[in-house]
Design an enzyme around this catalytic site. Structure first.
Site, PDB file in Angstrom:
ATOM      1  N   HIS A  94       0.391  -1.182   0.100  1.00 31.91           N
ATOM      2  CA  HIS A  94       0.822  -0.645  -0.038  1.00 31.91           C
ATOM      3  C   HIS A  94       0.644   1.238   0.455  1.00 31.91           C
ATOM      4  CE1 HIS A  94      -2.882   3.096   1.602  1.00 31.91           C
ATOM      5  NE2 HIS A  94      -4.081   1.946   1.136  1.00 31.91           N
TER       6      HIS A  94
ATOM      7  N   ASP B 158       3.138  -4.058   8.076  1.00 29.29           N
ATOM      8  CA  ASP B 158       1.905  -3.580   7.887  1.00 29.29           C
ATOM      9  C   ASP B 158       0.754  -4.642   7.875  1.00 29.29           C
ATOM     10  OD1 ASP B 158      -0.554  -2.184   7.134  1.00 29.29           O
ATOM     11  OD2 ASP B 158       0.170  -1.631   5.097  1.00 29.29           O
TER      12      ASP B 158
ATOM     13  N   GLN C 281      -5.119  -4.901   6.520  1.00 26.60           N
ATOM     14  CA  GLN C 281      -5.514  -6.082   6.155  1.00 26.60           C
ATOM     15  C   GLN C 281      -5.705  -7.194   7.445  1.00 26.60           C
ATOM     16  OE1 GLN C 281      -7.858  -6.016   4.077  1.00 26.60           O
ATOM     17  NE2 GLN C 281      -7.070  -3.538   3.865  1.00 26.60           N
TER      18      GLN C 281
ATOM     19  N   LYS D  98     -10.863  -0.233   9.553  1.00 23.10           N
ATOM     20  CA  LYS D  98     -10.862  -1.398   9.178  1.00 23.10           C
ATOM     21  C   LYS D  98     -11.598  -2.037   9.815  1.00 23.10           C
ATOM     22  CE  LYS D  98      -7.681  -0.372   5.477  1.00 23.10           C
ATOM     23  NZ  LYS D  98      -7.995   0.366   4.584  1.00 23.10           N
TER      24      LYS D  98
ATOM     25  N   CYS E 200      -4.392   2.626  -3.646  1.00 17.59           N
ATOM     26  CA  CYS E 200      -3.515   3.038  -3.231  1.00 17.59           C
ATOM     27  C   CYS E 200      -2.414   2.186  -3.044  1.00 17.59           C
ATOM     28  CB  CYS E 200      -3.807   3.035  -1.357  1.00 17.59           C
ATOM     29  SG  CYS E 200      -4.456   4.764  -1.483  1.00 17.59           S
TER      30      CYS E 200
END
Length: 377
Positions: A122, A199, A202, A225, A335
Site C-alpha cells: 500500500h 503492515d 488487512q 478497518k 493505493c
C-alpha cells in the site's frame, strides 16, 4: 463455535438502508469497515458522559476518560499478544504509524543503507520510505510478485545484504488478499541483521495475529478497518525498539477502538474466517466458466478479496453501475500503483468481504456484475 452472520449483521445499523431503491450490499470493507452499534454507542456515551482530556486532569471525567484510554491499550496488547501494554502506541492511523517508524528509525540511517519493500505494498508503506530515500540517500529494494500474486521469497533472500537495515512488508495484500509468510520474512530479515515492520491493516481483521510468534519488531494497523472509528491506529513495537527510537513529535499527548476490539473478541475468529472465505468461494463458483473477467491475485490461502477487471469496461464504470444495484465496491489503484503496474493494469474493481456479508449478498453481487457486463457487451 459457529458464526451467526444474521446476528452479527443486526448489530450494524447502516446495513438496513437502501441505495438507489435496493438493499445495500457493502463490499468495500478492505477500504473501511462499517461500525457495529457497540462502537457507535461507546463513542456517544464517552462524549455524553465522560469526555475530558486524558492524562491531564485530576477530576472525575478526566480520570474516567484516562481509564478508558488505557483499557484500550490493554485490549490492543491482548489482540496482538504483545508482551506489555507499553509496547502499544496510539497513532492517527497506520499511515502515521509507518511514518513514525520511518522518520525516527531513519535518523540512524546513512546514504547507501537499504530498505527492502515489496511490489504489493500500500502507498502508506511506500511513500514514507521514498521520503527517506530523498532525504538521506537510502536505497529501496523491492521484492517481486509472482503471476498468482505471491511474494517471490527466493528473490527476497537475494535482496538481503550487509547494508539492509529494515524489511517492511504487508501481512495481507489489500488488492489481492494474498497472505504473506511474514514469520519467515521476519526471520530472514533478522538473520541479515535488519529489523522488520509488518503492515497488518488487512490481516488483523481476518485472522489472529501473535506478534511474539511472528517476531516482528514493529506491527501496525488502523482502527477503521477493524470495525472501529477513523482517525486512530496502533503501532506495536518491541520495547527495546521503541526505546531506541528518537522522538517523532514534540508536544502534549480511543475509546471507539477499544469498543471495536472488545466487540470483535466476542466472536470465534476462526469461524469468521471460514464464513468470509465461503463468500469468496461462492462468487468464484457462480462465475465459473465466465471468460469476460480477469481476477487479479489467486494465491493459495488468500483472504476474501475479489479484485477483477471486466473486458471492455473501465473499473470506475463497473463500480458506478454496480452502485445502481445497491452494490458498493472499490475501483481504482487501491493505493497500490506498483502492484497495478506489475499486473499490467491502470485500475481494477474490488469486492472485499467482511463478517457481516451473506451468501445472498455474494449472489446479488454476481447477478449485478453479470447485468453490468451485459451493459458493456
Amino acid at each position: 463455535m459457529s458464526f451467526d452472520v444474521a446476528a452479527a449483521r443486526a448489530q450494524f445499523p447502516i446495513l438496513s438502508r437502501q441505495v438507489n431503491g435496493r438493499p445495500l450490499v457493502y463490499l468495500d470493507s478492505a477500504a473501511s469497515a462499517q461500525k457495529p452499534r457497540a462502537v457507535i454507542e461507546a463513542m456517544t456515551a464517552a462524549m455524553e458522559h465522560s469526555y475530558a482530556n486524558v492524562h491531564r486532569g485530576l477530576h472525575t471525567l478526566a480520570n474516567e476518560t484516562t481509564e478508558a484510554y488505557e483499557a484500550t491499550r490493554e485490549l490492543a496488547r491482548r489482540l496482538l499478544n504483545a508482551e506489555s501494554a507499553g509496547e502499544i502506541v496510539f497513532t492517527k492511523g497506520a499511515t502515521e504509524a509507518i511514518n513514525l517508524v520511518a522518520s525516527s528509525f531513519g535518523q540512524s540511517l546513512v546514504a547507501g543503507d537499504e530498505i527492502v519493500l515489496s511490489e504489493m505494498e500500500h502507498h502508506a508503506n511506500l511513500v514514507p520510505w521514498h521520503f527517506l530515500r530523498e532525504r538521506a540517500g537510502i536505497v529501496l529494494r523491492f521484492i517481486p510478485v509472482t503471476d498468482d500474486g505471491r511474494l517471490d521469497v527466493a528473490a527476497f533472500r537475494a535482496l538481503l545484504g550487509p547494508r539492509t537495515r529494515m524489511v517492511a512488508v504487508g501481512h495481507m495484500s489489500n488488492v489481492t488478499g494474498t497472505v504473506n509468510p511474514v514469520a519467515e520474512i521476519v526471520a530472514e530479515a533478522h538473520a541479515a541483521g535488519a529489523l522488520a515492520l509488518i503492515d497488518g491493516c488487512q490481516a488483523i481483521v481476518h485472522q489472529k495475529v501473535d506478534v511474539r510468534a511472528l517476531g516482528a519488531d514493529f506491527y501496525v494497523f488502523s482502527g477503521h478497518k477493524l470495525y472501529g472509528p477513523t482517525g486512530i491506529g496502533i503501532l506495536y513495537g518491541k520495547a527495546e525498539r521503541l526505546a531506541a527510537l528518537p522522538p517523532y513529535q514534540g508536544g502534549g499527548e480511543m475509546i471507539g477502538l477499544g469498543a471495536a476490539i472488545a466487540w470483535l473478541e466476542g466472536f470465534d475468529r476462526e469461524a469468521i474466517a471460514v464464513h468470509e472465505h465461503a463468500l469468496y468461494d461462492r462468487v468464484k463458483e457462480r462465475l465459473n466458466g465466465a471468460n469476460w473477467f480477469t481476477e487479479i491475485g489467486t494465491a493459495p490461502g488468500k483472504g476474501a478479496i475479489f479484485t477483477f477487471n471486466v473486458e471492455g469496461a473501465h473499473a470506475h464504470d463497473i463500480a458506478q453501475i454496480l452502485d445502481r444495484y445497491g452494490v458498493a465496491v472499490r475501483a481504482g489503484t487501491h493505493c497500490a500503483e506498483p502492484l497495478m503496474r506489475r499486473f499490467g493494469v491502470t485500475s481494477s474493481a474490488r469486492a472485499s468481504f467482511g463478517l457481516y456479508n451473506t451468501l445472498d449478498e455474494a449472489d446479488a453481487f454476481v447477478e449485478a456484475l453479470t447485468k453490468t457486463r451485459t451493459f458493456f457487451s
